[in-house]
Design a protein around this motif. Structure first.
Motif, PDB file in Angstrom:
ATOM      1  N   LYS A  64       8.902   1.014   4.288  1.00  0.00           N
ATOM      2  CA  LYS A  64       9.102   2.213   5.100  1.00  0.00           C
ATOM      3  C   LYS A  64      10.082   1.915   6.244  1.00  0.00           C
ATOM      4  CE  LYS A  64       4.209   2.835   4.338  1.00  0.00           C
ATOM      5  NZ  LYS A  64       2.891   2.767   4.982  1.00  0.00           N
ATOM      6  N   PRO A  65      10.778   2.959   6.723  1.00  0.00           N
ATOM      7  CA  PRO A  65      11.631   2.774   7.892  1.00  0.00           C
ATOM      8  C   PRO A  65      10.807   2.287   9.088  1.00  0.00           C
ATOM      9  CG  PRO A  65      12.094   4.876   6.834  1.00  0.00           C
ATOM     10  CD  PRO A  65      10.862   4.311   6.181  1.00  0.00           C
ATOM     11  N   PRO A  66      11.363   1.508   9.964  1.00  0.00           N
ATOM     12  CA  PRO A  66      12.774   1.140  10.060  1.00  0.00           C
ATOM     13  C   PRO A  66      13.144  -0.069   9.202  1.00  0.00           C
ATOM     14  CG  PRO A  66      11.611   0.231  11.928  1.00  0.00           C
ATOM     15  CD  PRO A  66      10.591   1.001  11.122  1.00  0.00           C
ATOM     16  N   ARG A 114      17.669   2.722  -0.822  1.00  0.00           N
ATOM     17  CA  ARG A 114      16.536   3.098   0.039  1.00  0.00           C
ATOM     18  C   ARG A 114      16.052   4.474  -0.389  1.00  0.00           C
ATOM     19  NH1 ARG A 114      19.032   1.276   5.931  1.00  0.00           N
ATOM     20  NH2 ARG A 114      19.329  -0.906   5.355  1.00  0.00           N
ATOM     21  N   GLY A 115      14.739   4.682  -0.288  1.00  0.00           N
ATOM     22  CA  GLY A 115      14.168   5.954  -0.721  1.00  0.00           C
ATOM     23  C   GLY A 115      13.625   5.918  -2.136  1.00  0.00           C
ATOM     24  N   PHE A 116      13.643   4.732  -2.736  1.00  0.00           N
ATOM     25  CA  PHE A 116      13.160   4.567  -4.106  1.00  0.00           C
ATOM     26  C   PHE A 116      12.107   3.465  -4.145  1.00  0.00           C
ATOM     27  CE2 PHE A 116      16.984   6.826  -4.612  1.00  0.00           C
ATOM     28  CZ  PHE A 116      16.926   7.488  -5.823  1.00  0.00           C
ATOM     29  N   ALA A 117      11.132   3.625  -5.030  1.00  0.00           N
ATOM     30  CA  ALA A 117      10.161   2.563  -5.295  1.00  0.00           C
ATOM     31  C   ALA A 117      10.699   1.751  -6.471  1.00  0.00           C
ATOM     32  CB  ALA A 117       8.798   3.161  -5.625  1.00  0.00           C
ATOM     33  N   ASN A 135      17.517  -5.376   4.083  1.00  0.00           N
ATOM     34  CA  ASN A 135      16.691  -5.408   5.284  1.00  0.00           C
ATOM     35  C   ASN A 135      15.649  -6.502   5.085  1.00  0.00           C
ATOM     36  OD1 ASN A 135      15.784  -4.702   7.839  1.00  0.00           O
ATOM     37  ND2 ASN A 135      15.648  -2.508   7.363  1.00  0.00           N
ATOM     38  N   PHE A 136      15.154  -7.028   6.169  1.00  0.00           N
ATOM     39  CA  PHE A 136      14.203  -8.128   6.078  1.00  0.00           C
ATOM     40  C   PHE A 136      12.818  -7.629   5.663  1.00  0.00           C
ATOM     41  CE2 PHE A 136      17.443  -9.620   9.054  1.00  0.00           C
ATOM     42  CZ  PHE A 136      17.806 -10.792   8.414  1.00  0.00           C
ATOM     43  N   GLN A 140       4.016  -5.217   7.387  1.00  0.00           N
ATOM     44  CA  GLN A 140       3.333  -4.059   7.978  1.00  0.00           C
ATOM     45  C   GLN A 140       3.992  -2.731   7.598  1.00  0.00           C
ATOM     46  OE1 GLN A 140       5.140  -6.367   9.482  1.00  0.00           O
ATOM     47  NE2 GLN A 140       6.067  -5.652  11.378  1.00  0.00           N
ATOM     48  N   TYR A 141       5.188  -2.774   6.979  1.00  0.00           N
ATOM     49  CA  TYR A 141       5.886  -1.567   6.546  1.00  0.00           C
ATOM     50  C   TYR A 141       5.913  -1.427   5.025  1.00  0.00           C
ATOM     51  CZ  TYR A 141       7.299  -0.933  11.353  1.00  0.00           C
ATOM     52  OH  TYR A 141       7.279  -0.732  12.708  1.00  0.00           O
ATOM     53  N   GLU A 142       5.089  -2.204   4.330  1.00  0.00           N
ATOM     54  CA  GLU A 142       5.032  -2.115   2.873  1.00  0.00           C
ATOM     55  C   GLU A 142       4.448  -0.783   2.433  1.00  0.00           C
ATOM     56  OE1 GLU A 142       2.491  -5.369   1.675  1.00  0.00           O
ATOM     57  OE2 GLU A 142       4.223  -6.510   1.000  1.00  0.00           O
ATOM     58  N   GLY A 143       4.959  -0.303   1.330  1.00  0.00           N
ATOM     59  CA  GLY A 143       4.404   0.870   0.679  1.00  0.00           C
ATOM     60  C   GLY A 143       4.415   0.631  -0.823  1.00  0.00           C
ATOM     61  N   ALA A 144       3.629   1.412  -1.555  1.00  0.00           N
ATOM     62  CA  ALA A 144       3.589   1.247  -3.006  1.00  0.00           C
ATOM     63  C   ALA A 144       2.994   2.491  -3.653  1.00  0.00           C
ATOM     64  CB  ALA A 144       2.760   0.019  -3.381  1.00  0.00           C
ATOM     65  N   ILE A 145       3.353   2.672  -4.910  1.00  0.00           N
ATOM     66  CA  ILE A 145       2.725   3.701  -5.741  1.00  0.00           C
ATOM     67  C   ILE A 145       2.296   3.052  -7.051  1.00  0.00           C
ATOM     68  CG2 ILE A 145       3.938   5.664  -4.707  1.00  0.00           C
ATOM     69  CD1 ILE A 145       5.831   5.634  -7.139  1.00  0.00           C
TER      70      ILE A 145
END
Length: 189
Positions: A64-66, A114-117, A135-136, A140-145
């Protein structure tokens, strides 16, 4: 490099120019200037490599951003089915995916903006998978589906009973129940 457009804008397959002779082959796997001119104006800051065996499915992951990431992925040894899913709410291709086979023989690379899984399944006995990120990594900004969301309709080319997943990847939400998605109107670069 030859750029192959897909049915989703900005998701592209890259084929390098291969120079072969009796000694073997040579190709330029990445050129920042040419990449910016032909694909996307971004700078990669981290290279990663993973090794997996047949049946492993990794994904669908994003940040997720940033700390949103684009990825440029390729296979050094073996073969995978690599998949990008549009998770930008309001996008005309929301929930659609592009799948491409990446192998050590075809030397193809796949750009996931960016914007894609992103996820992949291992089709060979073993795979060495490399990817660049713009990006590094920020846990804490991980996301998943969910890899097996029936609405996405992805054929991983692995029998379901042979699929090998991490504990974490086996319990993500389906796309419609995801607690966070990108906004198509949001500027990601």
């Amino acid at each position: 490099m030859n750029i192959i457009k897909t049915e989703i804008e900005s998701v592209v397959i890259i084929e390098p120019r291969l120079f072969k002779d009796d000694r073997g082959y040579f190709f330029e796997s990445f050129n920042q200037k040419e990449f910016e001119e032909k694909v996307c104006d971004t700078t990669f800051v981290q290279d990663n490599e993973s090794k997996s065996s047949y049946g492993v499915i990794r994904g669908f992951h994003f940040q997720k951003p940033p700390f949103a990431q684009s990825k440029l992925v390729r296979v050094v040894r073996g073969a995978v089915l690599d998949v990008a899913v549009d998770i930008r709410k309001g996008s005309p291709t929301f929930g659609k995916h592009v799948a491409v086979e990446l192998t050590e023989e075809n030397h193809r690379q796949f750009f996931i903006p960016r914007g894609f899984a992103h996820g992949f399944s291992v089709l060979s006995d073993e795979v060495i998978f490399q990817y660049k990120c713009d990006n590094f990594y920020a846990p804490q900004y991980e996301g998943a589906i969910a890899w097996n969301d029936p609405v996405l309709g992805i054929d991983w080319e692995i029998p379901r009973e042979k699929a090998i997943l991490s504990e974490k990847d086996s319990c993500h939400s389906v796309l419609r129940d995801a607690d966070w998605l990108f906004d198509y109107q949001e500027k990601l670069y």
